[in-house]
Structures are given as C-alpha cells and as structure tokens.
Design a protein around this motif. Structure first.
Motif, short mmCIF file in Angstrom:
data_model
loop_
_atom_site.label_atom_id
_atom_site.label_comp_id
_atom_site.label_asym_id
_atom_site.label_seq_id
_atom_site.Cartn_x
_atom_site.Cartn_y
_atom_site.Cartn_z
N GLU A 15 0.85 -1.18 0.00
CA GLU A 15 0.00 0.00 0.00
C GLU A 15 0.89 1.24 0.00
O GLU A 15 1.84 1.33 0.79
N LEU A 16 0.58 2.16 -0.88
CA LEU A 16 1.25 3.45 -0.87
C LEU A 16 0.75 4.20 0.35
O LEU A 16 -0.42 4.56 0.43
N THR A 17 1.61 4.39 1.32
CA THR A 17 1.21 4.95 2.60
C THR A 17 1.50 6.44 2.71
O THR A 17 0.77 7.17 3.36
N ALA A 18 2.56 6.87 2.06
CA ALA A 18 2.93 8.29 2.13
C ALA A 18 3.65 8.67 0.85
O ALA A 18 4.33 7.86 0.24
N SER A 19 3.49 9.93 0.47
CA SER A 19 4.22 10.45 -0.69
C SER A 19 4.34 11.96 -0.55
O SER A 19 3.54 12.59 0.13
N ALA A 20 5.36 12.49 -1.20
CA ALA A 20 5.58 13.93 -1.12
C ALA A 20 6.16 14.44 -2.44
O ALA A 20 7.12 13.88 -2.95
N PHE A 21 5.53 15.47 -2.96
CA PHE A 21 6.02 16.19 -4.13
C PHE A 21 6.25 15.27 -5.34
O PHE A 21 7.26 15.35 -6.02
N LEU A 22 5.28 14.39 -5.58
CA LEU A 22 5.39 13.48 -6.72
C LEU A 22 5.30 14.25 -8.03
O LEU A 22 4.56 15.23 -8.13
N PRO A 23 6.02 13.78 -9.07
CA PRO A 23 5.88 14.41 -10.38
C PRO A 23 4.47 14.16 -10.93
O PRO A 23 3.79 13.20 -10.54
N GLU A 24 4.04 15.00 -11.84
CA GLU A 24 2.68 14.95 -12.38
C GLU A 24 2.34 13.57 -12.94
O GLU A 24 1.23 13.07 -12.75
N ALA A 25 3.28 12.92 -13.60
CA ALA A 25 3.01 11.61 -14.19
C ALA A 25 2.65 10.57 -13.13
O ALA A 25 1.81 9.70 -13.37
N LEU A 26 3.25 10.65 -11.96
CA LEU A 26 2.93 9.70 -10.89
C LEU A 26 1.65 10.08 -10.15
O LEU A 26 1.04 9.23 -9.51
N MET A 27 1.23 11.31 -10.25
CA MET A 27 -0.01 11.76 -9.61
C MET A 27 -1.24 11.39 -10.45
O MET A 27 -2.35 11.32 -9.94
N TYR A 28 -1.02 11.11 -11.72
CA TYR A 28 -2.11 10.84 -12.66
C TYR A 28 -3.06 9.76 -12.14
O TYR A 28 -2.62 8.72 -11.62
N ASP A 29 -4.34 10.00 -12.28
CA ASP A 29 -5.40 9.04 -11.96
C ASP A 29 -5.25 8.48 -10.55
O ASP A 29 -5.24 7.28 -10.33
N GLU A 30 -5.13 9.40 -9.59
CA GLU A 30 -5.01 9.06 -8.17
C GLU A 30 -3.84 8.11 -7.88
O GLU A 30 -3.96 7.14 -7.13
N LYS A 31 -2.71 8.38 -8.54
CA LYS A 31 -1.45 7.64 -8.33
C LYS A 31 -1.56 6.18 -8.76
O LYS A 31 -0.90 5.30 -8.23
N ARG A 32 -2.38 5.93 -9.77
CA ARG A 32 -2.65 4.57 -10.24
C ARG A 32 -1.38 3.81 -10.60
O ARG A 32 -1.24 2.63 -10.25
N LEU A 33 -0.44 4.44 -11.30
CA LEU A 33 0.78 3.75 -11.70
C LEU A 33 1.60 3.25 -10.52
O LEU A 33 2.33 2.26 -10.62
N MET A 34 1.47 3.93 -9.39
CA MET A 34 2.24 3.54 -8.21
C MET A 34 1.52 2.47 -7.38
O MET A 34 2.13 1.86 -6.52
N CYS A 35 0.25 2.29 -7.63
CA CYS A 35 -0.56 1.42 -6.78
C CYS A 35 -0.99 0.12 -7.45
O CYS A 35 -1.67 -0.70 -6.85
N GLU A 36 -0.58 -0.09 -8.69
CA GLU A 36 -0.94 -1.31 -9.40
C GLU A 36 0.31 -2.03 -9.87
O GLU A 36 1.33 -1.42 -10.13
N GLY A 37 0.20 -3.33 -10.01
CA GLY A 37 1.30 -4.13 -10.55
C GLY A 37 2.46 -4.24 -9.59
O GLY A 37 2.32 -4.11 -8.39
N ASP A 38 3.61 -4.52 -10.14
CA ASP A 38 4.83 -4.69 -9.37
C ASP A 38 5.91 -3.77 -9.90
O ASP A 38 5.78 -3.19 -10.96
N CYS A 39 6.99 -3.68 -9.13
CA CYS A 39 8.13 -2.90 -9.57
C CYS A 39 9.40 -3.59 -9.08
O CYS A 39 9.36 -4.57 -8.34
N TYR A 40 10.52 -3.07 -9.47
CA TYR A 40 11.81 -3.65 -9.12
C TYR A 40 12.01 -3.72 -7.60
O TYR A 40 12.49 -4.71 -7.08
N CYS A 41 11.61 -2.69 -6.90
CA CYS A 41 11.77 -2.66 -5.44
C CYS A 41 10.99 -3.80 -4.78
O CYS A 41 11.51 -4.50 -3.91
N LEU A 42 9.72 -3.97 -5.19
CA LEU A 42 8.91 -5.04 -4.62
C LEU A 42 9.49 -6.41 -4.98
O LEU A 42 9.51 -7.33 -4.16
#
Length: 110
Positions: free
Chosen positions: A58-85
């Motif tokens: 769960e994305l618990t906190a964020s600060a000063f995200l770029p516009e692309a990551l803010m798009y559609d209620e931060k959808r890109l950050m909250c779906e799927g997987d990434c290298y860190c995970l």
C-alpha cells in the motif's frame, strides 16, 4: 559543515522525532515526516510503501510526486509490481534502503 547548516539539520531531525512521537494517524504522520525528510536531504520527491505479510503493498505516504505519478489518483504507483517489490520478495531487501532510480513494471524486467 557550517554551524548554521548543522543547526538546521539538527532542528529538522528534532521536528521529525516530535512528529513521530505525537502522531496518531500512521498515514498523516508519515506524510508529514516525509516532507521534513526531503527538506533535510535535499531530495525532491519520495514515497513510502508498506508491505504486509502476504506481500501485498500500500502506498502509505508520498511527497512532491511528479505529475506523471499523480495521474489518476497515483494509479501507476498502486498497481502491478516494480523492481523494489521484486527485490523485497526475493529476500534481497532486508534493511532500510534508498533507491535513487525506480523502474517500472517487473514484467518489463524479466
């Protein structure tokens, strides 16, 4: 280190400690602390994910995200997987880690 700079860093660390000690709501507290931490480190943006025992996140906190990551209620950050995970689930992240470069979907890495 200049005395003024050192004083400002110590003051910010004190503010972070106070915020953590006084916080009652996890998300609200982490969002406040994250902004102070960015000021301290000079970094421009940051976010915190919390991962449960089953590997859900769960994305618990964020600060000063770029516009692309803010798009559609931060959808890109909250779906799927990434290298860190992926690294975490493989047991390769066993302590606090700063990752300066984040990658997109794990599907593109394999």
């Amino acid at each position: 280190m200049k005395e003024d700079t050192r004083f400002e860093k110590l003051k910010t660390l004190k503010e972070i400690a106070e915020t953590l000690n006084e916080g009652n709501d996890l998300k609200e507290t982490l969002n406040a602390v994250l902004k102070k931490l960015l000021r301290l480190t000079g970094l421009q943006t940051a976010w915190i994910f919390l991962i449960d025992d089953k590997g859900g996140f769960e994305l618990t906190a964020s600060a000063f995200l770029p516009e692309a990551l803010m798009y559609d209620e931060k959808r890109l950050m909250c779906e799927g997987d990434c290298y860190c995970l992926y690294q975490y689930r493989q047991g390769r992240l066993d302590r606090a880690t700063n990752m300066i470069h984040a990658s997109g979907s794990i599907r593109r890495l394999t």
